[in-house]
Scaffold this active site. Structure first.
Site, short mmCIF file in Angstrom:
data_model
loop_
_atom_site.label_atom_id
_atom_site.label_comp_id
_atom_site.label_asym_id
_atom_site.label_seq_id
_atom_site.Cartn_x
_atom_site.Cartn_y
_atom_site.Cartn_z
N ASN A 9 -64.21 17.97 10.20
CA ASN A 9 -63.26 17.03 9.60
C ASN A 9 -64.07 15.82 9.18
OD1 ASN A 9 -61.29 15.16 9.01
ND2 ASN A 9 -60.59 14.91 11.13
N LYS A 11 -63.19 13.29 7.46
CA LYS A 11 -62.42 12.04 7.35
C LYS A 11 -62.77 11.33 6.03
CE LYS A 11 -62.29 11.99 12.33
NZ LYS A 11 -62.13 11.25 13.57
N HIS A 95 -53.15 15.03 12.38
CA HIS A 95 -54.30 14.38 13.03
C HIS A 95 -53.85 13.04 13.61
CE1 HIS A 95 -58.11 12.37 13.65
NE2 HIS A 95 -58.63 13.58 13.72
N GLU A 97 -55.14 10.23 13.58
CA GLU A 97 -55.28 9.08 12.67
C GLU A 97 -54.14 9.05 11.67
OE1 GLU A 97 -59.35 10.00 11.66
OE2 GLU A 97 -59.89 9.53 13.72
N GLU A 167 -56.75 17.46 20.65
CA GLU A 167 -57.69 16.35 20.49
C GLU A 167 -57.19 15.13 21.26
OE1 GLU A 167 -60.16 16.69 16.67
OE2 GLU A 167 -58.27 15.79 16.11
N GLY A 173 -64.13 10.05 18.33
CA GLY A 173 -65.04 9.04 17.80
C GLY A 173 -65.59 8.09 18.85
N SER A 213 -65.25 14.05 20.03
CA SER A 213 -66.66 13.88 20.40
C SER A 213 -67.36 15.19 20.74
CB SER A 213 -66.81 12.86 21.53
OG SER A 213 -66.36 11.58 21.09
P1 PGA Z 1 -65.01 13.10 16.49
O1 PGA Z 1 -63.64 13.35 15.68
O2 PGA Z 1 -65.70 14.44 16.61
O3 PGA Z 1 -65.77 12.12 15.66
O4 PGA Z 1 -64.62 12.57 17.83
C1 PGA Z 1 -62.87 14.50 15.89
C2 PGA Z 1 -61.62 14.48 15.05
O5 PGA Z 1 -61.04 13.39 14.87
O6 PGA Z 1 -61.18 15.51 14.54
#
Ligand code: PGA
Length: 251
Positions: A9, A11, A95, A97, A167, A173, A213
């Site tokens: 992903n 983003k 997601h 976000e 998640e 992140g 992460s």
């Molecule tokens: P990350 O993001 O691997 O940077 O923690 C995962 C995601 O939001 O799908």
């Protein structure tokens, strides 16, 4: 046997030029691993050029979101058929976000998931609790509720096309991954919820990804868990070297 799904992903990262550069690097060194599927979800702007680049390669294309209407006066929205036209086979819905920054509710996410299925796209439904919810002992309740609401009115046969991504929001992140034991426990809870909703035969075949992460140094342990069937990777998907290592996980 569930086929593992590793998805990147991206983003809001990568211009078209940068996206092409990353994909060329991935294609140069993609491991030949028929037991796993690999998808990249770049920004909408990179889908068309990448579609051309990915023809006849093992790398699949996905999008990060979709709107639930097929056309009309919905400024800035992207319809499901616009994604299938560009070769997308997967789309992320719900997601954290999107939920936190753009206000996607469970009801909106459910509509997006149905619209994706209708158009022949495989939705990756993201669910996960925040740190506050986990600290309050509500993690399971939140995740089960998001699974139930996100999958409202979906039929058992349609579940062959659906992927769930667990998640935990506090792990996204942050470098702060769930332990493989905690992740496995929540994946087992999600699978039990699928069993309640659709029965055991369906629950056993649905893929449940872990996200938050995921890195080269923790992917092997996560993927070794019995109910973890893949990874949704953010930051570590932005560099060829780390994403290739994750794709090549050894469980
Ligand atoms: P990350 O993001 O691997 O940077 O923690 C995962 C995601 O939001 O799908």
């Amino acid at each position: 046997m569930r086929k593992a799904l590793i998805a990147g992903n991206w983003k809001m990262h990568k211009t078209v030029a940068e996206a092409v550069e990353l994909v060329e690097a991935l294609l140069r060194d993609m491991p030949d691993a028929p037991d796993r599927e690999v998808v990249i979800c770049p920004p909408f702007t990179a889908l068309s050029p990448l579609h051309a680049l990915l023809a006849n390669t093992p790398l699949l294309l996905g999008a990060q979101d979709v709107f639930y209407e097929t056309q009309g006066a919905y400024t800035s929205a992207i319809a499901p058929q616009m994604l299938t036209e560009l070769g997308c086979s997967y789309v992320i819905v719900g997601h954290s976000e999107r939920r936190a920054v753009f206000g996607d509710t469970d009801a909106i996410i459910n509509r997006k998931l149905h619209a994706a299925l209708q158009a022949g796209l495989r939705p990756i439904l993201c669910v996960g609790e925040t740190k506050t919810q986990r600290d309050a002992g509500k993690a399971e309740q939140i995740v089960v509720g998001q699974v139930q609401a996100g999958l409202a009115d979906v039929g058992g046969a349609q579940m062959a096309e659906v992927v769930i991504a667990y998640e935990p929001v506090w792990a996204i992140g942050t470098g702060d991954t769930a332990t493989s034991a905690d992740a496995q426990a929540m994946h087992a809870t999600v699978r039990a919820t699928l069993d309640d909703l659709f029965g055991g035969a369906v629950a056993e075949t649905v893929r449940i990804q872990y996200g938050g992460s995921v890195k080269p140094d923790n992917v092997d342990e996560l993927m070794a868990q019995p109910d973890i069937d893949g990874a949704l990777v953010g930051g570590a998907a932005l560099k060829a070297e780390s994403f290739l290592r994750i794709i090549g996980y050894r469980a």
